[in-house]
Design an enzyme around this catalytic site. Sequence first.
Site, PDB file in Angstrom:
ATOM      1  N   TYR A 514       0.851  -1.187   0.000  1.00 52.98           N
ATOM      2  CA  TYR A 514       0.000   0.000   0.000  1.00 52.98           C
ATOM      3  C   TYR A 514       0.892   1.244   0.000  1.00 52.98           C
ATOM      4  CZ  TYR A 514      -4.179   2.751   1.403  1.00 52.98           C
ATOM      5  OH  TYR A 514      -5.229   3.643   1.464  1.00 52.98           O
ATOM      6  N   CYS A 515       0.725   2.113  -1.010  1.00 51.16           N
ATOM      7  CA  CYS A 515       1.413   3.403  -1.077  1.00 51.16           C
ATOM      8  C   CYS A 515       2.934   3.189  -1.109  1.00 51.16           C
ATOM      9  CB  CYS A 515       0.972   4.284   0.086  1.00 51.16           C
ATOM     10  SG  CYS A 515       1.513   6.014  -0.048  1.00 51.16           S
ATOM     11  N   ILE A 516       3.687   3.804  -0.189  1.00 54.08           N
ATOM     12  CA  ILE A 516       5.136   3.669  -0.199  1.00 54.08           C
ATOM     13  C   ILE A 516       5.563   2.220   0.013  1.00 54.08           C
ATOM     14  CG2 ILE A 516       5.348   4.173   2.265  1.00 54.08           C
ATOM     15  CD1 ILE A 516       7.963   5.563   1.700  1.00 54.08           C
TER      16      ILE A 516
END
Length: 776
Positions: A514-516
């Site tokens: 998720y994301c980074i």
Amino acid sequence: MAGKDEKPESGADAQVTARTGKSRAGTGKTRAAAKSAKADGPTTDSARAAASPAAGPAEKPAPREAPEAEGAKTAAATGAKPAGGKAPAAKTGTRNAAARARAAVRSDTRTGTRRKPVAKGAAKPADAPTLGAVDDALRPLGATGPAAAAEAAPARAPAADVPAAEAPQASAPAAPALGSQTAAFVEAAFGPGSRLPEQLATNIERIESLTQRLISALSQRKPHSPGVEMPGPDLFATATSAWMKLLAEQPERVIGQQVSYWGETLRHFAEAQAALARGTLVPPSDEGPRDRRFSNPLWEAHPFFNFIKRQYQINAQALREAASALDLPGMTDRRRIEWFTRQMIDMMAPTNFLATNPDALEKALATEGESLVRGLENLVRDVEQNSGELIVSLADREAFRVGENIGTTQGTVVARTPLYELIQYKPTTESVHEIPLVIFPPWINKFYILDLKPQNSLIKWIVDQGYTLFVVAWKNPDPGYGDTGMENYVSAYLEVMDRVLDLTDQKKLNVVGYCIAGTTLALTLSLLKQRGDDRVNSATFFTTLTDFAEQGEFTAYLQDDFVSGIEEEASRTGVLSAQLMTRTFSFLRANDLVWGPAIRSYMLGETPPAFDLLFWNGDGTNLPGRMAVEYLRGLCQQNRFVREGFDLMGHRLHVSEVEVPLCAIACETDHIAPWRDSWRGVAQMGSADKRFILSESGHIAGIINPPSKKKYGHYTSDAGFEQGEQAWRDKAQYHEGSWWGRWRDWLARHAGGMVEARDPGEGFGPAPGVYVHERA
């Protein structure tokens, strides 16, 4: 002066008295009546009225009056002469405004430098019309002054030989005790002898105490590197050079902009003046998009607020046009200047100031200032909680407890290291898919965004679909983690995978980033490809960027001046602080995440809402200093992962080496990871089996979108990845409801057969573990 400023008689009566000399006779009669009253005992009301011809009847006793008021009444009743010994004749007519203003200044003891001696009992020199207006304004607030006392007191004539200070006075409720500073404020604002309502006086006392706390809290703020506080000098030099170039090459354009602004401002003022003269305000037509900041009807109906609003809009348009007219060398500089221009426009909105915010003013009046005191309490609380930094609370921090009313899905911490805890969730089905699933959440926030409440928990929903689910809870790093870098996080990914395979006795697993954490997952998959390790059966990416060619709204931050400031800050403190990151992300949506919440909290005195999503948003984490710089420099600025390759752990990693089956979910209005940039990164991955789903809404709400809500839909497309993101979007089909079910069907094809459910046991303690409770 007493006869001049007090005006105890009307102008006509004063003229007759001055001409005939009857005032002395009247004075004699008054004194005689007063002596008779003193000899005979208490006088009746009618006797008092006869002895005091200047006083009128009253309906109720007056509150305790100020000494100046009593002295004025005594002088009026007894005909006492000024200190000079001779009463000047009353002037005829009404003094002009300038004369009254000069008299008021001379008579105001707060503005004068010398005082003339005044005879005992003589009235204090004052401008009666001016003080009368003040008294009228104060009377609803409970203050008393000469005019109020004259209206409220029963007529009486005190004995001529009794000093004014000893004259009988009516009893009144005791005023609230005021501190010295509060008393000085009241006297300066409303005049000597004024009293405030008890609630208002109490509020002012609270403001004094809160102000001291605020000063103390602000003093705790630690200085930051100048690079993270403002743009570097290069941007200012670029903007200045561009404006000077425009002025030199196209002076008529610069002058035209100024003349246009002046003309629009003058026309606005003239129209407002004409409307006020007519007494009919007709708000100008507003054809622009509706601005929620100006939803109060007073912005349209009230002449003052309507004028302020329209002038703000004129100013904002002039600033935007001035910024867009600059001839700048590149798009990066243009984006930054336009971004900072928007920040200035948003900051200077009239809604951000008490004097020009009708909502705040109305509430302050309705609550006798209580709303402003509560707002100051909220401000002090926010500054104290953030170690001197001013960060607006978006949610009530006392409304939620992680593990009690949010993050409550049952599970066990099955591993703990200095960098992470690994949680295995308790199954809710008798059988589960053979291949386990691991979620790597971002460490820029905490993992319980995936497990807020049972009805919107993605973690619970996945467990209910029959999966053995593991989730990583990252450590909230302190300065001791300053040397932790991207290499340590990739190593943690590999270690987690090893543990999960050991715990489930499997050779394969499915992973989510998720994301980074999705960006780091892509790096890890490239590393595994180069090592010949095929343990990952499939990968899912939530709002993940791998191609940073377009920096979008982060352009203002991802330049050398700001990144160098972060690098200096990280080397000095060991971390990139949560407060600094929160501030950075908030100003990407300043009206929604900074100014709007500040108005509600600090001006309206509202308690932040009990909103679980915003509570999580405020529960940030620090980033290790070395990791933050490596991510910003190597990935965001230099975009090595899709260019020459990102060097890590002895390998040069490239996005094209992500070859496992994959599914990527992006969000349509995501301003942190724009879907177009996410799509381009997926398009460059080497997988032959990849899907892309576009959810409605933003970075969080688009992902936390349970099927039961049926709130946001999603898009899929068969256009493939060869013709660009716009072609994919043009051929996409819209589907009602959440994407969760579509992803479940895709994941099931990569999850193997069903086996008996796996119980995590006791481990190191129950979920959500201990790391999640560590606050930055």
